[in-house]
Design an enzyme around this catalytic site. Sequence first.
Site, PDB file in Angstrom:
ATOM      1  N   ARG A 131     -28.881  75.886  19.631  1.00  0.00           N
ATOM      2  CA  ARG A 131     -29.252  74.528  20.001  1.00  0.00           C
ATOM      3  C   ARG A 131     -28.113  73.902  20.806  1.00  0.00           C
ATOM      4  NH1 ARG A 131     -28.602  69.287  16.725  1.00  0.00           N
ATOM      5  NH2 ARG A 131     -29.614  67.828  18.134  1.00  0.00           N
ATOM      6  N   HIS A 169     -28.048  63.958  23.862  1.00  0.00           N
ATOM      7  CA  HIS A 169     -27.058  63.933  22.782  1.00  0.00           C
ATOM      8  C   HIS A 169     -25.927  63.010  23.240  1.00  0.00           C
ATOM      9  CE1 HIS A 169     -25.688  66.427  19.095  1.00  0.00           C
ATOM     10  NE2 HIS A 169     -24.824  65.433  19.218  1.00  0.00           N
ATOM     11  N   GLU A 209     -30.347  62.114  16.909  1.00  0.00           N
ATOM     12  CA  GLU A 209     -29.839  61.035  16.060  1.00  0.00           C
ATOM     13  C   GLU A 209     -29.871  59.656  16.717  1.00  0.00           C
ATOM     14  OE1 GLU A 209     -25.986  62.127  14.532  1.00  0.00           O
ATOM     15  OE2 GLU A 209     -26.790  63.800  13.396  1.00  0.00           O
ATOM     16  N   ASN A 269     -30.879  66.434  10.509  1.00  0.00           N
ATOM     17  CA  ASN A 269     -29.431  66.622  10.414  1.00  0.00           C
ATOM     18  C   ASN A 269     -28.964  66.012   9.106  1.00  0.00           C
ATOM     19  OD1 ASN A 269     -29.612  67.620  12.982  1.00  0.00           O
ATOM     20  ND2 ASN A 269     -28.339  66.059  13.946  1.00  0.00           N
ATOM     21  N   TYR A 316     -25.503  65.689   6.476  1.00  0.00           N
ATOM     22  CA  TYR A 316     -24.100  65.941   6.158  1.00  0.00           C
ATOM     23  C   TYR A 316     -23.726  65.460   4.753  1.00  0.00           C
ATOM     24  CZ  TYR A 316     -23.444  67.369  10.953  1.00  0.00           C
ATOM     25  OH  TYR A 316     -23.542  68.052  12.130  1.00  0.00           O
ATOM     26  N   GLU A 370     -28.800  70.395  12.157  1.00  0.00           N
ATOM     27  CA  GLU A 370     -27.343  70.326  11.999  1.00  0.00           C
ATOM     28  C   GLU A 370     -27.007  70.222  10.527  1.00  0.00           C
ATOM     29  OE1 GLU A 370     -25.168  67.205  14.077  1.00  0.00           O
ATOM     30  OE2 GLU A 370     -26.371  67.534  15.876  1.00  0.00           O
TER      31      GLU A 370
HETATM   32  C1  FCB Z   1     -23.564  64.477  14.119  1.00  0.00           C
HETATM   33  C2  FCB Z   1     -23.626  64.680  15.614  1.00  0.00           C
HETATM   34  C3  FCB Z   1     -22.804  65.832  16.100  1.00  0.00           C
HETATM   35  C4  FCB Z   1     -21.502  65.976  15.352  1.00  0.00           C
HETATM   36  C5  FCB Z   1     -21.731  65.936  13.865  1.00  0.00           C
HETATM   37  C6  FCB Z   1     -20.491  66.115  13.040  1.00  0.00           C
HETATM   38  O1  FCB Z   1     -23.821  63.150  13.812  1.00  0.00           O
HETATM   39  O2  FCB Z   1     -24.944  64.872  16.024  1.00  0.00           O
HETATM   40  O3  FCB Z   1     -22.619  65.686  17.486  1.00  0.00           O
HETATM   41  O4  FCB Z   1     -20.613  65.007  15.770  1.00  0.00           O
HETATM   42  O5  FCB Z   1     -22.347  64.736  13.516  1.00  0.00           O
END
Ligand code: FCB
Length: 453
Positions: A79, A123, A168, A295, A297, A356
């Site tokens: 990607r 992006h 995002e 995505n 985290y 992600e």
């Molecule tokens: C996300 C972004 C990516 C990267 C990660 C850590 O929010 O999409 O570009 O910065 O975080």
Amino acid sequence: MTDAGAPFPDGFVWGAATAAYQIEGAAQEDGRGISIWDTFSRTPGKVINGDTGDVACDHYHRYPDDVALMRELNLGAYRFSIAWPRIQPTGRTAGSERGLAFYDRLVDTLLEAGIEPWATLYHWDLPQPLEDDGGWPARDTGDAFATYADLVSRRLGDRVKHWITLNEPWCSAFLGYHLGIHAPGKTDLREALQASHGLLRAHGLAVPAIRANCPDGQVGITLNLTPAYPVDPEREGDRAAAHRFDGYFNRWFLDPIAGRDYPADMVEHYGEDAPTVLPGDRDAIAAPLDFLGVNYYAPAFLAEGGGDGPLGFRQQDPPGERTAMDWLVWPDGLHDLLRRLGRDYGGTFGPFYVTENGAAYDDPAPEGDRVPDPDRIRYLAGHLDACQRAIAGGVDLRGYFAWSLLDNYEWAFGYTKRFGIVHTDYETQRRTPKDSARWYARVAAANRVLPPE
Ligand code: FCB
């Protein structure tokens, strides 16, 4: 963990992700225009060390080696994002041949290596002239995006079969126009809300353009979704705070895309700041999709009152392991998020892909050809296990993209945060696969989570 996990479903996509401004460099080459990140990164005080993406990982020149590396790592998909200012230097011009030709070469090289190209159209690198004319809050920007999406998909649609319109949009709108942390660095909630609508409308206008050029393609959008938990589930105020955060972060984007309008509680909460929605916008934004990119985290734990601005909640995460970004390591969040998406939006978006997931750690410098990064392996293994559990619970999850292939330009953190499964030496541009990359290559080949070495 000591045992291998259960196999993932057949055909599960194993990939890695990057973004144009974070890796390409070659900022002044082949007629590339200026983006809001070129401007922002040069604004004193905005990015650690004043770092810019001028050189980054020099991927623009090194893509053949990078693709060869992807192949060694058994990646089935890659990607990447397309830099809008390479294709239309001002955001409005006809397509630049030199800009398009770069992505032709990249895509052809990927296909020759047997790697599926997954292209993200936006992006975060908006052409600066479009920002000067009002940026994402301005409706014209959405129309310009649809033209850009048409240009790119017309050129690459014969070979690229997976398209992501936006990455995002929460970040583009709220980090960019309200919190001032990302380009263009504005701090106005009303503008941010208008930007969120402009982005969603742009997405909706792009979808039919891509479909027309690539009838056998799959089109989706990538959202950064954050599961919200009350600090104390027994407290009504904390539960309300979590619901508000969910509205602000998740439902604000999920609901209109699913054809359910903006969530009524949030529209009421924003009052006069809520975006202007014109006739036709609702249907445009709800253009049917083939998949949703997720995505993830870290989660958020919310308590009533105080704290963060106009929303009336306070984020108060429990103690626990944290990454170098100071983000809580919480694999259950990904499991809960996927289950919730399956439950609340399952029939609407088609399958889900994690587009992600990953972590920054203070990795040691390479010693010879090795970079030991056990924390990252544990992070990835835990989150893949969460994916596996979600699938076992009935969620239609079809793939996973590690963020990121390479250490790269981490936006306002410049080059200080390393998310790569491959180490980048920014002096020499040497790439060294970290232990996590070697582990991930074995996982991809085995189609199951494996114990570290
Ligand atoms: C996300 C972004 C990516 C990267 C990660 C850590 O929010 O999409 O570009 O910065 O975080």
